[in-house]
Scaffold this motif. Structure first.
Motif, PDB file in Angstrom:
ATOM      1  N   THR A 148     102.795  55.014  79.057  1.00 27.33           N
ATOM      2  CA  THR A 148     102.028  55.454  80.331  1.00 27.33           C
ATOM      3  C   THR A 148     103.003  56.410  81.284  1.00 27.33           C
ATOM      4  O   THR A 148     102.446  57.454  81.786  1.00 27.33           O
ATOM      5  N   ILE A 149     104.237  56.397  81.144  1.00 24.73           N
ATOM      6  CA  ILE A 149     105.085  57.172  81.954  1.00 24.73           C
ATOM      7  C   ILE A 149     105.008  58.517  81.096  1.00 24.73           C
ATOM      8  O   ILE A 149     105.011  59.770  81.557  1.00 24.73           O
ATOM      9  N   ILE A 150     105.163  58.583  79.926  1.00 25.13           N
ATOM     10  CA  ILE A 150     104.984  59.609  78.942  1.00 25.13           C
ATOM     11  C   ILE A 150     103.758  60.521  79.126  1.00 25.13           C
ATOM     12  O   ILE A 150     103.593  61.790  79.181  1.00 25.13           O
ATOM     13  N   ARG A 151     102.544  59.797  79.162  1.00 24.12           N
ATOM     14  CA  ARG A 151     101.291  60.281  79.351  1.00 24.12           C
ATOM     15  C   ARG A 151     101.288  61.098  80.726  1.00 24.12           C
ATOM     16  O   ARG A 151     100.858  62.015  80.828  1.00 24.12           O
ATOM     17  N   PHE A 152     101.854  60.520  81.788  1.00 30.66           N
ATOM     18  CA  PHE A 152     101.999  60.894  83.179  1.00 30.66           C
ATOM     19  C   PHE A 152     102.640  62.280  83.307  1.00 30.66           C
ATOM     20  O   PHE A 152     102.261  63.276  83.657  1.00 30.66           O
ATOM     21  N   ILE A 153     103.756  62.191  82.555  1.00 33.51           N
ATOM     22  CA  ILE A 153     104.627  63.430  82.477  1.00 33.51           C
ATOM     23  C   ILE A 153     103.774  64.678  81.661  1.00 33.51           C
ATOM     24  O   ILE A 153     103.909  65.785  82.386  1.00 33.51           O
ATOM     25  N   ILE A 154     103.083  64.627  80.796  1.00 37.42           N
ATOM     26  CA  ILE A 154     102.349  65.499  79.855  1.00 37.42           C
ATOM     27  C   ILE A 154     101.309  66.050  80.805  1.00 37.42           C
ATOM     28  O   ILE A 154     101.125  67.219  81.071  1.00 37.42           O
ATOM     29  N   LEU A 155     100.673  64.916  81.339  1.00 35.47           N
ATOM     30  CA  LEU A 155      99.408  65.665  82.390  1.00 35.47           C
ATOM     31  C   LEU A 155      99.992  66.447  83.411  1.00 35.47           C
ATOM     32  O   LEU A 155      99.280  67.158  84.051  1.00 35.47           O
ATOM     33  N   LEU A 156     101.163  65.913  84.022  1.00 31.69           N
ATOM     34  CA  LEU A 156     101.753  66.502  85.283  1.00 31.69           C
ATOM     35  C   LEU A 156     101.982  68.108  84.791  1.00 31.69           C
ATOM     36  O   LEU A 156     101.828  68.919  85.476  1.00 31.69           O
ATOM     37  N   ASN A 157     102.569  68.262  83.596  1.00 28.91           N
ATOM     38  CA  ASN A 157     103.297  69.498  83.136  1.00 28.91           C
ATOM     39  C   ASN A 157     102.080  70.171  82.697  1.00 28.91           C
ATOM     40  O   ASN A 157     102.161  71.480  82.826  1.00 28.91           O
ATOM     41  N   LYS A 158     100.655  69.794  82.589  1.00 28.01           N
ATOM     42  CA  LYS A 158      99.453  70.507  82.401  1.00 28.01           C
ATOM     43  C   LYS A 158      98.761  70.742  83.533  1.00 28.01           C
ATOM     44  O   LYS A 158      97.681  71.616  83.472  1.00 28.01           O
ATOM     45  N   GLY A 159      99.173  70.398  84.538  1.00 28.66           N
ATOM     46  CA  GLY A 159      98.734  70.714  85.977  1.00 28.66           C
ATOM     47  C   GLY A 159      97.494  69.815  86.240  1.00 28.66           C
ATOM     48  O   GLY A 159      96.484  70.318  87.170  1.00 28.66           O
ATOM     49  N   ALA A 160      97.252  68.670  85.533  1.00 26.53           N
ATOM     50  CA  ALA A 160      96.335  67.901  85.746  1.00 26.53           C
ATOM     51  C   ALA A 160      96.058  67.386  87.356  1.00 26.53           C
ATOM     52  O   ALA A 160      95.108  66.648  87.578  1.00 26.53           O
ATOM     53  N   TYR A 161      97.253  67.378  88.244  1.00 29.67           N
ATOM     54  CA  TYR A 161      97.323  66.658  89.376  1.00 29.67           C
ATOM     55  C   TYR A 161      97.327  67.805  90.478  1.00 29.67           C
ATOM     56  O   TYR A 161      97.519  67.473  91.647  1.00 29.67           O
ATOM     57  N   ARG A 162      96.875  69.206  90.133  1.00 25.38           N
ATOM     58  CA  ARG A 162      97.109  70.291  91.086  1.00 25.38           C
ATOM     59  C   ARG A 162      95.585  70.021  91.773  1.00 25.38           C
ATOM     60  O   ARG A 162      94.510  70.325  90.964  1.00 25.38           O
ATOM     61  N   LYS A 163      95.722  70.235  92.866  1.00 23.52           N
ATOM     62  CA  LYS A 163      94.313  70.503  93.777  1.00 23.52           C
ATOM     63  C   LYS A 163      93.563  71.780  93.216  1.00 23.52           C
ATOM     64  O   LYS A 163      94.145  72.858  93.621  1.00 23.52           O
ATOM     65  N   GLY A 164      92.403  71.659  93.135  1.00 24.69           N
ATOM     66  CA  GLY A 164      91.365  72.852  93.038  1.00 24.69           C
ATOM     67  C   GLY A 164      91.295  73.511  91.613  1.00 24.69           C
ATOM     68  O   GLY A 164      90.708  74.311  91.525  1.00 24.69           O
ATOM     69  N   THR A 165      92.326  73.047  90.576  1.00 21.69           N
ATOM     70  CA  THR A 165      92.095  73.338  89.259  1.00 21.69           C
ATOM     71  C   THR A 165      91.117  72.968  88.630  1.00 21.69           C
ATOM     72  O   THR A 165      90.558  71.850  89.023  1.00 21.69           O
ATOM     73  N   ALA A 166      90.421  73.641  87.464  1.00 19.26           N
ATOM     74  CA  ALA A 166      89.372  73.163  86.666  1.00 19.26           C
ATOM     75  C   ALA A 166      89.634  71.660  86.160  1.00 19.26           C
ATOM     76  O   ALA A 166      88.980  70.689  85.893  1.00 19.26           O
ATOM     77  N   LYS A 167      91.130  71.447  85.697  1.00 17.48           N
ATOM     78  CA  LYS A 167      91.390  70.265  84.993  1.00 17.48           C
ATOM     79  C   LYS A 167      91.480  69.324  86.250  1.00 17.48           C
ATOM     80  O   LYS A 167      91.069  67.944  85.811  1.00 17.48           O
ATOM     81  N   TYR A 168      91.663  69.541  87.345  1.00 19.26           N
ATOM     82  CA  TYR A 168      92.031  68.449  88.249  1.00 19.26           C
ATOM     83  C   TYR A 168      90.459  68.088  88.737  1.00 19.26           C
ATOM     84  O   TYR A 168      90.124  66.962  88.760  1.00 19.26           O
ATOM     85  N   VAL A 169      89.501  69.038  88.723  1.00 19.64           N
ATOM     86  CA  VAL A 169      87.825  68.704  89.006  1.00 19.64           C
ATOM     87  C   VAL A 169      87.495  67.796  87.771  1.00 19.64           C
ATOM     88  O   VAL A 169      86.796  66.690  87.899  1.00 19.64           O
ATOM     89  N   GLN A 170      88.185  68.205  86.482  1.00 18.74           N
ATOM     90  CA  GLN A 170      87.490  67.333  85.401  1.00 18.74           C
ATOM     91  C   GLN A 170      87.890  65.970  85.500  1.00 18.74           C
ATOM     92  O   GLN A 170      87.513  64.835  85.259  1.00 18.74           O
ATOM     93  N   ARG A 171      89.335  65.834  85.966  1.00 13.91           N
ATOM     94  CA  ARG A 171      89.750  64.459  86.263  1.00 13.91           C
ATOM     95  C   ARG A 171      89.331  63.701  87.231  1.00 13.91           C
ATOM     96  O   ARG A 171      89.119  62.466  87.104  1.00 13.91           O
TER      97      ARG A 171
END
Length: 245
Positions: A148-171
């Motif tokens: 779970t930690i590895i998955r979290f780090i990968i998603l963070l580096n992909k910008g999945a938790y940035r507000k307003g990005t397309a990836k964030y909206v998808q998530r």
């Protein structure tokens, strides 16, 4: 890798943490959970472990009971201290650490020990088998945390938790369903494995259900721990993750 991430990479996590886990909310939760903590202590050692009657065969049961008693006393005192505004506003990071410890004391450690103590009451289970079950289950929980930690780090580096990005909206649209899929698949697999492990020991229907549910709960809590650790990390690194007066 995590140290290179900026505050904007955690913005979605920050919004969730600030809206749900305010210091005052945690203080209120402490007040409610203090009697629950002692109830769990009683259920684990005097019902599941049965310290006054048919005592479990689990090794070092008495020592664990003694350690958990004083751990519960210390945790209770600290929680009482952090129900006062001066302390929970001034030492918010420590309060959050207490919240993490409390959640896992209630829903991980207590539930896990109860399951092991119930297994230890079977005449067919030796101490050696009990230790093997403990080692396997602990290894499984540690693996869940690491993955779970590895998955979290990968998603963070992909910008999945940035507000307003397309990836964030998808998530925000599919995050819940994706987690439910992972937990659902893992639950089915874990139930099958647990049935194979405990079926030779002749547990009754209600005992088997309690044991399986207990191991499911502690594995679900293993999914929760990495999120809590990320929030704690952000509280120490970013000022915006903390509240002012």
């Amino acid at each position: 890798m995590v140290g290179k991430l900026k505050e904007k990479d955690f913005e979605a996590i920050r919004n969730s943490a600030l809206s749900r886990q305010t210091p005052s909310n945690l203080a209120g939760a402490f007040i409610i959970c203090i009697p629950l903590l002692w109830l769990m202590y009683f259920l684990v050692f005097y019902v599941a472990g049965d310290a006054t009657g048919d005592v479990t065969n689990y090794p070092i049961f008495s020592e664990m009971m003694f350690i958990c008693f004083w751990f519960t006393v210390v945790l209770t005192v600290l929680m009482i201290v952090f129900t006062f505004r001066y302390f929970y506003m001034k030492f918010q990071k420590i309060q959050y650490i207490l919240a993490i410890v409390l959640s896992h004391a209630l829903f991980s450690v207590s539930v896990y020990l109860a399951a092991l103590f119930i297994i230890g009451k079977s005449d067919r289970v030796s101490e050696d088998v009990l230790m093997k079950i403990t080692l396997i289950s602990l290894s499984s929980m540690v693996l869940v945390v690491i993955v779970t930690i590895i998955r979290f780090i990968i998603l963070l580096n992909k910008g999945a938790y940035r507000k307003g990005t397309a990836k964030y909206v998808q998530r925000t649209e599919h995050e819940g369903s994706s987690y439910m899929t992972i937990i659902g698949v893992a639950t089915i697999g874990l139930v099958v494995v647990l049935e194979m492990i405990i079926s030779p020991f002749g547990f009754g229907g209600h005992q088997r259900i309690v044991i399986i549910l207990s191991f499911l709960v502690v594995h679900i809590m293993s999914f929760v721990l990495p999120v809590q650790l990320v929030i704690l990390y952000c509280k120490y690194r970013f000022k915006s993750f903390n509240f002012d007066y």
